[in-house]
Motif scaffolding. Structure first.
Motif, mmCIF file in Angstrom:
data_model
loop_
_atom_site.group_PDB
_atom_site.id
_atom_site.type_symbol
_atom_site.label_atom_id
_atom_site.label_comp_id
_atom_site.label_asym_id
_atom_site.label_seq_id
_atom_site.Cartn_x
_atom_site.Cartn_y
_atom_site.Cartn_z
ATOM 1 N N PHE A 12 53.027 12.668 32.473
ATOM 2 C CA PHE A 12 52.050 11.673 32.887
ATOM 3 C C PHE A 12 50.776 12.440 33.227
ATOM 4 C CE2 PHE A 12 56.116 9.789 33.282
ATOM 5 C CZ PHE A 12 55.958 8.426 33.154
ATOM 6 N N LEU A 13 49.716 12.211 32.482
ATOM 7 C CA LEU A 13 48.535 13.063 32.590
ATOM 8 C C LEU A 13 47.265 12.287 32.313
ATOM 9 C CD1 LEU A 13 47.559 13.773 29.392
ATOM 10 C CD2 LEU A 13 49.776 14.892 29.464
ATOM 11 N N PHE A 14 46.158 12.921 32.604
ATOM 12 C CA PHE A 14 44.866 12.427 32.146
ATOM 13 C C PHE A 14 44.096 13.605 31.583
ATOM 14 C CE2 PHE A 14 44.764 12.729 36.789
ATOM 15 C CZ PHE A 14 43.776 13.664 36.994
ATOM 16 N N TYR A 15 43.086 13.302 30.802
ATOM 17 C CA TYR A 15 42.283 14.345 30.172
ATOM 18 C C TYR A 15 41.065 14.637 31.041
ATOM 19 C CZ TYR A 15 45.298 13.524 26.224
ATOM 20 O OH TYR A 15 46.410 13.400 25.419
ATOM 21 N N SER A 16 40.667 15.889 31.072
ATOM 22 C CA SER A 16 39.543 16.271 31.926
ATOM 23 C C SER A 16 38.221 15.702 31.412
ATOM 24 C CB SER A 16 39.458 17.797 32.047
ATOM 25 O OG SER A 16 39.352 18.390 30.775
ATOM 26 N N VAL A 29 50.734 8.932 28.788
ATOM 27 C CA VAL A 29 52.123 9.374 28.836
ATOM 28 C C VAL A 29 52.456 9.974 27.478
ATOM 29 C CG1 VAL A 29 54.507 8.738 29.278
ATOM 30 C CG2 VAL A 29 52.662 7.502 30.438
ATOM 31 N N VAL A 30 52.978 11.201 27.507
ATOM 32 C CA VAL A 30 53.237 11.943 26.278
ATOM 33 C C VAL A 30 54.674 12.454 26.292
ATOM 34 C CG1 VAL A 30 52.530 13.949 24.914
ATOM 35 C CG2 VAL A 30 50.820 12.671 26.218
ATOM 36 N N LYS A 31 55.330 12.341 25.137
ATOM 37 C CA LYS A 31 56.662 12.919 24.966
ATOM 38 C C LYS A 31 56.936 13.066 23.470
ATOM 39 C CE LYS A 31 61.536 12.478 26.119
ATOM 40 N NZ LYS A 31 62.559 11.655 26.768
ATOM 41 N N ASP A 32 57.306 14.272 23.076
ATOM 42 C CA ASP A 32 57.710 14.536 21.694
ATOM 43 C C ASP A 32 56.690 14.049 20.660
ATOM 44 O OD1 ASP A 32 60.070 15.615 22.734
ATOM 45 O OD2 ASP A 32 61.136 13.709 22.570
ATOM 46 N N GLY A 33 55.408 14.260 20.916
ATOM 47 C CA GLY A 33 54.365 13.879 19.962
ATOM 48 C C GLY A 33 54.019 12.404 19.958
ATOM 49 N N THR A 34 54.622 11.632 20.852
ATOM 50 C CA THR A 34 54.335 10.208 20.984
ATOM 51 C C THR A 34 53.547 10.009 22.264
ATOM 52 O OG1 THR A 34 56.424 9.725 19.883
ATOM 53 C CG2 THR A 34 55.417 7.931 21.091
ATOM 54 N N ASP A 35 52.592 9.083 22.232
ATOM 55 C CA ASP A 35 51.813 8.888 23.458
ATOM 56 C C ASP A 35 51.370 7.446 23.622
ATOM 57 O OD1 ASP A 35 48.516 8.939 22.838
ATOM 58 O OD2 ASP A 35 49.790 9.770 21.268
ATOM 59 N N ALA A 36 51.044 7.130 24.868
ATOM 60 C CA ALA A 36 50.522 5.813 25.221
ATOM 61 C C ALA A 36 49.552 5.993 26.387
ATOM 62 C CB ALA A 36 51.648 4.861 25.602
ATOM 63 N N LYS A 37 48.701 5.007 26.535
ATOM 64 C CA LYS A 37 47.705 5.013 27.619
ATOM 65 C C LYS A 37 47.852 3.704 28.379
ATOM 66 C CE LYS A 37 42.646 4.856 27.973
ATOM 67 N NZ LYS A 37 41.434 4.996 27.141
ATOM 68 N N PHE A 38 47.788 3.797 29.717
ATOM 69 C CA PHE A 38 47.961 2.630 30.576
ATOM 70 C C PHE A 38 46.790 2.521 31.547
ATOM 71 C CE2 PHE A 38 52.075 4.060 29.254
ATOM 72 C CZ PHE A 38 52.831 2.919 29.059
ATOM 73 N N TRP A 41 44.482 -0.635 36.981
ATOM 74 C CA TRP A 41 43.954 -1.729 37.793
ATOM 75 C C TRP A 41 43.298 -2.772 36.909
ATOM 76 C CZ3 TRP A 41 45.952 -0.885 42.333
ATOM 77 C CH2 TRP A 41 46.141 0.427 42.770
ATOM 78 N N PRO A 42 43.337 -4.029 37.221
ATOM 79 C CA PRO A 42 43.919 -4.622 38.421
ATOM 80 C C PRO A 42 45.445 -4.689 38.365
ATOM 81 C CG PRO A 42 42.994 -6.340 37.053
ATOM 82 C CD PRO A 42 42.658 -5.023 36.395
ATOM 83 N N GLU A 43 46.013 -4.533 37.172
ATOM 84 C CA GLU A 43 47.455 -4.426 37.040
ATOM 85 C C GLU A 43 47.746 -3.375 35.977
ATOM 86 O OE1 GLU A 43 49.304 -7.706 34.560
ATOM 87 O OE2 GLU A 43 47.396 -8.612 35.110
ATOM 88 N N VAL A 44 48.934 -2.831 35.991
ATOM 89 C CA VAL A 44 49.297 -1.815 35.004
ATOM 90 C C VAL A 44 49.561 -2.513 33.673
ATOM 91 C CG1 VAL A 44 50.929 -0.007 34.368
ATOM 92 C CG2 VAL A 44 50.280 -0.307 36.770
#
Length: 83
Positions: A12-16, A29-38, A41-44
């Motif tokens: 679970f990370l963010f880019y600088s 969120v990154v795992k095994d070359g797969t990623d998503a962004k969440f 706010w105001p909700e996930v």
């Protein structure tokens, strides 16, 4: 790219460099070359998904919701903001 925490092989990370102007608080969120962004706010919610199945996205949403304050604090500490 600061890693806020790891869970079951997910990072679970963010880019600088989060854009100019900087995007609102979110987590990648990154795992095994797969990623998503969440967005936090105001909700996930999922901002984009590149390969996670629906079951995994639901699991990630629960994890992020439960640790949203921690993620928000890490973001603000890194970027020096209070938004």
């Amino acid at each position: 790219m600061p890693v806020v925490f790891r869970y079951r092989g997910f990072r679970f990370l963010f880019y600088s460099n989060e854009g100019d102007p900087r995007e609102p608080v979110h987590i990648h969120v990154v795992k095994d070359g797969t990623d998503a962004k969440f967005w936090l706010w105001p909700e996930v919610i999922v901002a984009y998904n590149d390969g996670f199945d629906a079951k995994t996205l639901r699991e990630l949403l629960v994890i992020i919701e439960s640790r949203r304050t921690e993620i928000d604090r890490a973001w603000n500490a890194f970027f020096g903001t209070t938004d």
